[in-house]
Design a protein around this motif. Structure first.
Motif, PDB file in Angstrom:
ATOM      1  N   VAL A  42      -8.765   1.594 -16.497  1.00  0.00           N
ATOM      2  CA  VAL A  42      -7.986   2.077 -17.646  1.00  0.00           C
ATOM      3  C   VAL A  42      -7.339   3.429 -17.355  1.00  0.00           C
ATOM      4  N   GLY A  43      -8.089   4.303 -16.693  1.00  0.00           N
ATOM      5  CA  GLY A  43      -7.604   5.670 -16.521  1.00  0.00           C
ATOM      6  C   GLY A  43      -6.675   5.897 -15.352  1.00  0.00           C
ATOM      7  N   MET A  44      -6.853   5.148 -14.248  1.00  0.00           N
ATOM      8  CA  MET A  44      -6.099   5.459 -13.037  1.00  0.00           C
ATOM      9  C   MET A  44      -5.076   4.399 -12.634  1.00  0.00           C
ATOM     10  N   THR A  45      -5.193   3.182 -13.174  1.00  0.00           N
ATOM     11  CA  THR A  45      -4.284   2.113 -12.765  1.00  0.00           C
ATOM     12  C   THR A  45      -2.815   2.444 -13.024  1.00  0.00           C
ATOM     13  N   PRO A  46      -2.446   2.943 -14.209  1.00  0.00           N
ATOM     14  CA  PRO A  46      -1.014   3.214 -14.444  1.00  0.00           C
ATOM     15  C   PRO A  46      -0.432   4.231 -13.459  1.00  0.00           C
ATOM     16  N   GLY A  47      -1.159   5.306 -13.214  1.00  0.00           N
ATOM     17  CA  GLY A  47      -0.653   6.321 -12.302  1.00  0.00           C
ATOM     18  C   GLY A  47      -0.580   5.830 -10.872  1.00  0.00           C
ATOM     19  N   LEU A  48      -1.604   5.078 -10.433  1.00  0.00           N
ATOM     20  CA  LEU A  48      -1.599   4.552  -9.070  1.00  0.00           C
ATOM     21  C   LEU A  48      -0.480   3.539  -8.887  1.00  0.00           C
ATOM     22  N   SER A  49      -0.272   2.676  -9.866  1.00  0.00           N
ATOM     23  CA  SER A  49       0.806   1.687  -9.776  1.00  0.00           C
ATOM     24  C   SER A  49       2.161   2.363  -9.675  1.00  0.00           C
ATOM     25  N   ALA A  50       2.365   3.393 -10.482  1.00  0.00           N
ATOM     26  CA  ALA A  50       3.639   4.114 -10.431  1.00  0.00           C
ATOM     27  C   ALA A  50       3.852   4.768  -9.068  1.00  0.00           C
ATOM     28  N   LEU A  51       2.782   5.296  -8.495  1.00  0.00           N
ATOM     29  CA  LEU A  51       2.889   5.937  -7.184  1.00  0.00           C
ATOM     30  C   LEU A  51       3.235   4.915  -6.100  1.00  0.00           C
ATOM     31  N   LEU A  52       2.571   3.763  -6.102  1.00  0.00           N
ATOM     32  CA  LEU A  52       2.840   2.748  -5.090  1.00  0.00           C
ATOM     33  C   LEU A  52       4.257   2.206  -5.190  1.00  0.00           C
ATOM     34  N   ILE A  53       4.729   2.012  -6.417  1.00  0.00           N
ATOM     35  CA  ILE A  53       6.104   1.539  -6.598  1.00  0.00           C
ATOM     36  C   ILE A  53       7.093   2.595  -6.133  1.00  0.00           C
ATOM     37  N   ALA A  54       6.778   3.863  -6.414  1.00  0.00           N
ATOM     38  CA  ALA A  54       7.657   4.938  -5.954  1.00  0.00           C
ATOM     39  C   ALA A  54       7.701   5.022  -4.431  1.00  0.00           C
ATOM     40  N   LEU A  55       6.626   4.598  -3.773  1.00  0.00           N
ATOM     41  CA  LEU A  55       6.588   4.588  -2.310  1.00  0.00           C
ATOM     42  C   LEU A  55       7.314   3.394  -1.711  1.00  0.00           C
ATOM     43  N   GLY A  56       7.786   2.476  -2.568  1.00  0.00           N
ATOM     44  CA  GLY A  56       8.592   1.360  -2.079  1.00  0.00           C
ATOM     45  C   GLY A  56       7.927   0.007  -2.131  1.00  0.00           C
ATOM     46  N   LEU A  57       6.709  -0.099  -2.683  1.00  0.00           N
ATOM     47  CA  LEU A  57       6.053  -1.395  -2.762  1.00  0.00           C
ATOM     48  C   LEU A  57       6.553  -2.179  -3.969  1.00  0.00           C
ATOM     49  N   ASP A  58       6.518  -3.501  -3.859  1.00  0.00           N
ATOM     50  CA  ASP A  58       6.909  -4.356  -4.970  1.00  0.00           C
ATOM     51  C   ASP A  58       5.730  -4.537  -5.911  1.00  0.00           C
ATOM     52  N   ILE A  59       5.993  -5.194  -7.046  1.00  0.00           N
ATOM     53  CA  ILE A  59       4.978  -5.294  -8.087  1.00  0.00           C
ATOM     54  C   ILE A  59       3.809  -6.169  -7.644  1.00  0.00           C
ATOM     55  N   GLN A  60       4.056  -7.210  -6.822  1.00  0.00           N
ATOM     56  CA  GLN A  60       2.969  -8.103  -6.405  1.00  0.00           C
ATOM     57  C   GLN A  60       1.958  -7.367  -5.525  1.00  0.00           C
ATOM     58  N   ARG A  61       2.447  -6.667  -4.516  1.00  0.00           N
ATOM     59  CA  ARG A  61       1.516  -5.934  -3.653  1.00  0.00           C
ATOM     60  C   ARG A  61       0.892  -4.754  -4.386  1.00  0.00           C
ATOM     61  N   THR A  62       1.640  -4.157  -5.301  1.00  0.00           N
ATOM     62  CA  THR A  62       1.092  -3.052  -6.092  1.00  0.00           C
ATOM     63  C   THR A  62      -0.092  -3.513  -6.924  1.00  0.00           C
ATOM     64  N   GLN A  63       0.039  -4.658  -7.580  1.00  0.00           N
ATOM     65  CA  GLN A  63      -1.066  -5.178  -8.387  1.00  0.00           C
ATOM     66  C   GLN A  63      -2.283  -5.479  -7.530  1.00  0.00           C
ATOM     67  N   MET A  64      -2.070  -6.050  -6.352  1.00  0.00           N
ATOM     68  CA  MET A  64      -3.191  -6.359  -5.467  1.00  0.00           C
ATOM     69  C   MET A  64      -3.893  -5.090  -4.997  1.00  0.00           C
ATOM     70  N   LEU A  65      -3.123  -4.113  -4.545  1.00  0.00           N
ATOM     71  CA  LEU A  65      -3.721  -2.875  -4.041  1.00  0.00           C
ATOM     72  C   LEU A  65      -4.417  -2.101  -5.155  1.00  0.00           C
ATOM     73  N   THR A  66      -3.833  -2.113  -6.332  1.00  0.00           N
ATOM     74  CA  THR A  66      -4.460  -1.427  -7.462  1.00  0.00           C
ATOM     75  C   THR A  66      -5.790  -2.073  -7.816  1.00  0.00           C
ATOM     76  N   ALA A  67      -5.832  -3.410  -7.823  1.00  0.00           N
ATOM     77  CA  ALA A  67      -7.082  -4.109  -8.128  1.00  0.00           C
ATOM     78  C   ALA A  67      -8.145  -3.810  -7.069  1.00  0.00           C
ATOM     79  N   LEU A  68      -7.747  -3.746  -5.796  1.00  0.00           N
ATOM     80  CA  LEU A  68      -8.707  -3.415  -4.740  1.00  0.00           C
ATOM     81  C   LEU A  68      -9.215  -1.981  -4.887  1.00  0.00           C
ATOM     82  N   PHE A  69      -8.330  -1.085  -5.284  1.00  0.00           N
ATOM     83  CA  PHE A  69      -8.758   0.302  -5.517  1.00  0.00           C
ATOM     84  C   PHE A  69      -9.772   0.370  -6.653  1.00  0.00           C
ATOM     85  N   CYS A  70      -9.516  -0.363  -7.741  1.00  0.00           N
ATOM     86  CA  CYS A  70     -10.457  -0.369  -8.862  1.00  0.00           C
ATOM     87  C   CYS A  70     -11.782  -1.003  -8.459  1.00  0.00           C
TER      88      CYS A  70
END
Length: 505
Positions: A42-70
């Motif tokens: 709840v607390g870190m997913t939005p910020g991490l997703s925004a950072l990964l997208i800003a680094l050039g990742l697409d939404i599919q890989r962003t969701q996967m990496l965010t879930a692995l981080f959580c």
């Protein structure tokens, strides 16, 4: 008379066993991992997703990496609180399933169509293998998180607990010395610790899971490089009678004079009729497709589905047969090659593609050796390279396909000379090279792919001002293979072989 102050380890009454005490740490780890993982999600997913997208990742890989981080965060919390893998790992996997994996499976079970609307059948075996790889990655993330949490707990908590236990033991020893009789009680013989069956089985189970996870995770590179759903759906089935409907991809190599005799490998797509008796006298136009950075020769086949799209469109009769070439554009370590001739003249990748590779392909394959039947394209760095090379060599290429590209020279490869950088920036060189204005451009961009979206629109305005024919394909999405797959499909339909330039749109 029995001594009521008799300490543990002395002969006397046995302490009552507490069987539930063994389950407290795993249970504490399980609860801590669930609660901590939920807070991390709840607390870190939005910020991490925004950072990964800003680094050039697409939404599919962003969701996967965010879930692995959580998942790793849940393991960390479980290790910090209860210090038990057997509690933290199941809770982390449960969180990964509920937050990501069940939605991923549900999405893949839905019908999937290619850019032309043809159904791509589900490969159940590939889906199962991908799910197992995702679970293996989640398990490794939970292992790592729990290990870090446990170490941190030992560093931060153990000194406090040990200090408290030392003070308590001194108090008990002082009280014992005041009340105990002078006779020294007989010490009980040491008892060897007996292994607990559940703990023994659990340790071996965790070891086996770790080994299996490492083996599965070793093959998960495509999930990170392309998309988590890579290879799950197979090419459309088109019923064609009496003729082959699938091309072949072969690997070839040669020693490049421009690269000082270095042997470079590349892939070649040969159309369905190429190796048939009827096709022995036929010649074909050629499309060269350059990968991005980091990249390799299989990228356009695996991520961009170039082979699948060509097969489908040829089989449907929507495009003529063609040859496609997928070269290797990796240069010196520590710097992207940009598919260019380096500023120090020691790495001539542009010459390798435009001169050496074109000559080799025309000499060893049945091509139509003319600019009107030769195109060059690419994604990201490859899109830049395609535009830069074609503008420098309008006598070699007639068509340019730049997807998610940029149009100013970037990177260390060019050196520090501003004039040389400008000479390798399509945004500026197209205006000064009148012969290159006869090229036809297919420009692809995605609405959420910055700065490439803005770069593409700016370059399109330059082409429009110079009256250079171009087609602009804007898709919704990010800097991803899902977008480039669609745009390559459209670009194959856009190519008008044998003409100096197709109609713009």
């Amino acid at each position: 008379m029995k001594n009521r102050w008799q300490p543990s380890g002395l002969v006397g009454e046995k302490r009552p066993r507490r069987p539930l005490r063994a389950f407290a740490p795993p249970l504490l780890s399980f609860v801590g991992a669930l609660l901590g993982g939920a807070l991390v999600t709840v607390g870190m997913t939005p910020g991490l997703s925004a950072l990964l997208i800003a680094l050039g990742l697409d939404i599919q890989r962003t969701q996967m990496l965010t879930a692995l981080f959580c998942c790793a965060g849940a393991g960390f919390c479980g290790g910090l609180v209860g210090r038990r893998l057997l509690g933290a790992v199941p809770a982390s996997l449960l969180l990964f399933w509920s937050a990501y994996l069940q939605d991923f499976i549900g999405a893949e079970l839905q019908p999937v169509h290619d850019p032309g609307g043809q159904l791509e059948p589900l490969n159940v075996g590939a889906l199962i293998h991908t799910v197992l790889m995702l679970l293996a990655l989640a398990l490794l993330a939970a292992f790592a998180g729990c290990a870090i949490g446990e170490v941190l707990a030992r560093v931060l908590c153990d000194p406090i607990v040990q200090t408290w236990q030392l003070l308590r033991s001194r108090q008990r020893l002082a009280a014992l010395q005041e009340t105990a009789p002078l006779a020294v009680p007989k010490l009980a013989p040491p008892v060897a610790p007996q292994p607990r069956p559940l703990a023994f089985m659990g340790s071996w189970l965790l070891a086996a899971l770790l080994v299996v996870s490492l083996i599965l995770a070793a093959g998960s590179g495509d999930l990170f490089l392309f998309a988590p759903d890579t290879g799950i759906h197979t090419p459309p089935v088109i019923h064609t009678a009496g003729r082959p409907n699938k091309g072949t991809v072969v690997k070839d190599s040669f020693a490049s004079p421009s690269l000082h005799g270095q042997r470079r490998s590349f892939l070649v797509y040969l159309p369905p009729s190429y190796n048939t008796p009827a096709g022995q006298q036929q010649r074909y136009p050629v499309l060269y497709l350059l990968h991005g950075s980091p990249g390799k020769i299989v990228d356009w086949v695996t991520g961009g589905k170039a082979e699948q799209s060509a097969d489908t469109l040829i089989d449907l009769g929507k495009i003529p047969e063609l040859i496609m070439v997928f070269p290797d554009g990796n240069g010196r370590p520590g710097a992207t090659s940009e598919w260019g001739n380096s500023g120090d003249g020691r790495q001539l990748l542009e010459n390798y593609v435009a001169i050496d590779l074109v000559h080799y392909i025309d000499s060893h394959y049945r091509t139509i050796p003319s600019p009107e039947d030769r195109a060059i394209g690419g994604n990201s760095m490859g899109g830049f390279g395609a535009a830069n090379i074609a503008i420098h060599h309008p006598d070699v290429f007639g068509f340019v396909i730049s997807l998610g590209g940029y149009y100013r020279a970037e990177g260390l490869i060019w050196g520090n000379d501003p004039a040389y950088r400008r000479a390798n920036s399509p945004l500026y060189t197209i205006a000064s090279n009148r012969r290159s204005q006869r090229l036809a451009f297919f420009l692809g961009a995605a609405t959420k792919d910055q700065p490439y979206y803005s770069d593409t629109l700016q370059f399109a305005q330059v082409l429009k001002k110079l009256h250079v024919r171009y087609t602009l394909d804007i898709e919704k999405g990010y800097h991803s293979w899902h977008v480039w797959e669609v745009q390559l499909y459209h670009a194959l339909l856009w190519l008008h072989w044998g003409q100096s330039s197709p109609q713009a749109s």
